[in-house]
Design a protein around this motif. Structure first.
Motif, PDB file in Angstrom:
ATOM      1  N   ILE A 174       0.812  -1.179  -0.154  1.00  0.00           N
ATOM      2  CA  ILE A 174      -0.023   0.020   0.073  1.00  0.00           C
ATOM      3  C   ILE A 174       0.917   1.348   0.052  1.00  0.00           C
ATOM      4  O   ILE A 174       0.600   2.259  -0.705  1.00  0.00           O
ATOM      5  N   LYS A 175       1.916   1.210   0.724  1.00  0.00           N
ATOM      6  CA  LYS A 175       2.905   2.493   0.994  1.00  0.00           C
ATOM      7  C   LYS A 175       3.369   2.454  -0.597  1.00  0.00           C
ATOM      8  O   LYS A 175       3.639   3.864  -0.896  1.00  0.00           O
ATOM      9  N   GLU A 176       3.802   1.464  -0.931  1.00  0.00           N
ATOM     10  CA  GLU A 176       4.589   1.874  -2.507  1.00  0.00           C
ATOM     11  C   GLU A 176       3.541   2.177  -3.495  1.00  0.00           C
ATOM     12  O   GLU A 176       3.938   3.285  -4.295  1.00  0.00           O
ATOM     13  N   ILE A 177       2.289   1.860  -3.304  1.00  0.00           N
ATOM     14  CA  ILE A 177       1.276   2.360  -4.496  1.00  0.00           C
ATOM     15  C   ILE A 177       0.831   3.829  -4.087  1.00  0.00           C
ATOM     16  O   ILE A 177       0.820   4.745  -4.871  1.00  0.00           O
ATOM     17  N   ASN A 178       0.455   3.948  -2.933  1.00  0.00           N
ATOM     18  CA  ASN A 178      -0.017   5.465  -2.450  1.00  0.00           C
ATOM     19  C   ASN A 178       0.618   5.705  -1.191  1.00  0.00           C
ATOM     20  O   ASN A 178      -0.156   5.538  -0.082  1.00  0.00           O
ATOM     21  N   PRO A 179       1.620   6.184  -1.180  1.00  0.00           N
ATOM     22  CA  PRO A 179       2.433   6.729   0.347  1.00  0.00           C
ATOM     23  C   PRO A 179       1.790   7.698   1.205  1.00  0.00           C
ATOM     24  O   PRO A 179       1.806   8.053   2.270  1.00  0.00           O
ATOM     25  N   LYS A 180       0.725   8.343   0.613  1.00  0.00           N
ATOM     26  CA  LYS A 180       0.137   9.613   1.100  1.00  0.00           C
ATOM     27  C   LYS A 180      -1.262   9.190   1.853  1.00  0.00           C
ATOM     28  O   LYS A 180      -2.014   9.924   2.587  1.00  0.00           O
ATOM     29  N   ALA A 181      -1.599   7.961   1.495  1.00  0.00           N
ATOM     30  CA  ALA A 181      -2.950   7.487   2.111  1.00  0.00           C
ATOM     31  C   ALA A 181      -2.913   7.397   3.588  1.00  0.00           C
ATOM     32  O   ALA A 181      -1.795   6.781   4.041  1.00  0.00           O
ATOM     33  N   THR A 182      -3.971   7.776   4.521  1.00  0.00           N
ATOM     34  CA  THR A 182      -4.012   7.396   5.941  1.00  0.00           C
ATOM     35  C   THR A 182      -4.481   5.753   5.900  1.00  0.00           C
ATOM     36  O   THR A 182      -5.222   5.289   5.282  1.00  0.00           O
ATOM     37  N   ILE A 183      -3.701   4.870   6.836  1.00  0.00           N
ATOM     38  CA  ILE A 183      -4.040   3.442   6.840  1.00  0.00           C
ATOM     39  C   ILE A 183      -4.645   3.501   8.228  1.00  0.00           C
ATOM     40  O   ILE A 183      -3.895   3.728   9.097  1.00  0.00           O
ATOM     41  N   VAL A 184      -5.771   2.895   8.253  1.00  0.00           N
ATOM     42  CA  VAL A 184      -6.448   2.622   9.492  1.00  0.00           C
ATOM     43  C   VAL A 184      -6.587   1.128   9.871  1.00  0.00           C
ATOM     44  O   VAL A 184      -7.142   0.530   9.028  1.00  0.00           O
ATOM     45  N   PHE A 185      -5.812   0.634  10.870  1.00  0.00           N
ATOM     46  CA  PHE A 185      -5.875  -0.547  11.419  1.00  0.00           C
ATOM     47  C   PHE A 185      -6.874  -0.870  12.299  1.00  0.00           C
ATOM     48  O   PHE A 185      -7.092   0.184  13.331  1.00  0.00           O
TER      49      PHE A 185
END
Length: 272
Positions: A174-185
């Motif tokens: 996910i970081k590789e594809i979209n490093p600006k996205a907020t990831i909510v675990f």
């Protein structure tokens, strides 16, 4: 006397080891929670809620991936977690939050990792501003099929190791594809009722599992771990459906509220 002394030292050592095994993960989690809540001296820091409120984007895209908790098993679409959170977040930031629910009933961390690595979600990930992930419960439940919870407990270390590797790989992709996205675990919760014979043991193992989620999140510039265990636990049976595993409408609403509370309080780290 020497024998007594050695026995005393032995049992004290065992006691310290057990205490460390049970309570240290809880200490680790609390430490990481506190770090995410720190205000610090940087007044320019924004909470997640403020960040999206101030964003120049008028349309925010929310992608949710994972298992039946994401899919919304057992409830109508308007009662599931992804719809509820997206709708209420939109109201709070005065913007339109478009949701994309890719939750799959029965999905395991290995299955989700395979799906992500094969590129099936690349375009969805690239478009998303927020990516919510709930995964791991089925890793345990599928091992504990036929109510054989002991099998899952005996396999705990192996299950946890596989889960951690999968979650790390998913997050890295996910970081590789979209490093600006907020990831909510979302934390894994213990659905066993308080009077279940294995409830206490499950509660002691849960922090060991969840600490891995927090450790993965620490390596992501913009991420947040939702404290699901605050609202889904043995003391809140009213939030579980009749199957004893999935949240009911009240449970999904409680998780949604917890997400919004943390979005309003926790500070967003800048992506690099």
């Amino acid at each position: 006397m020497k024998v007594f002394k050695y026995l005393l030292i032995f049992f004290l050592s065992i006691g310290v080891a057990i205490t460390t095994w049970v309570f240290y993960p809880q200490y680790q989690i609390q430490k990481m929670k506190n770090e995410s809540m720190e205000v610090g001296k940087d007044l320019s820091r924004e909470t997640y809620l403020e960040y999206y409120r101030q964003s120049k984007k008028q349309d925010i895209h929310h992608l949710a991936i994972g298992d039946s908790i994401i899919h919304g098993f057992g409830v109508d679409e308007t009662e599931n977690l992804v719809y509820s959170f997206s709708n209420l977040l939109g109201q709070k930031i005065n913007k339109t939050v478009h949701y994309n629910n890719k939750g799959i009933n029965g999905m395991t961390s290995s299955g989700l990792n395979e799906l992500v690595q094969e590129g099936n979600l690349d375009e969805d990930i690239r478009k998303a501003d927020i990516i919510t992930i709930n995964i791991g419960g089925n890793d345990v439940l599928k091992t504990a099929r036929n109510q054989d919870y002991y099998a899952a407990i005996n396999s705990f270390d192996t299950l946890q190791s596989t889960f951690t590797k999968n979650l790390t790989n998913i997050s890295d992709k996910i970081k590789e594809i979209n490093p600006k996205a907020t990831i909510v675990f979302l934390e894994l919760y213990n659905p066993l009722p308080a009077d279940h014979q294995l409830s206490d043991l499950a509660d002691s193992l849960l922090p060991k599992w969840n600490v891995k989620i927090y450790e993965v999140a620490q390596h992501i510039p913009s991420s947040i771990v939702i404290q699901t265990t605050k609202v889904i636990n043995g003391n809140n049976p009213q939030n579980l459906s009749s199957d004893g595993v999935h949240p009911n409408p009240a449970g999904y609403a409680a998780i949604t509220e917890q997400m919004l509370v943390q979005f309003a309080k926790e500070y967003r780290k800048q992506a690099v």
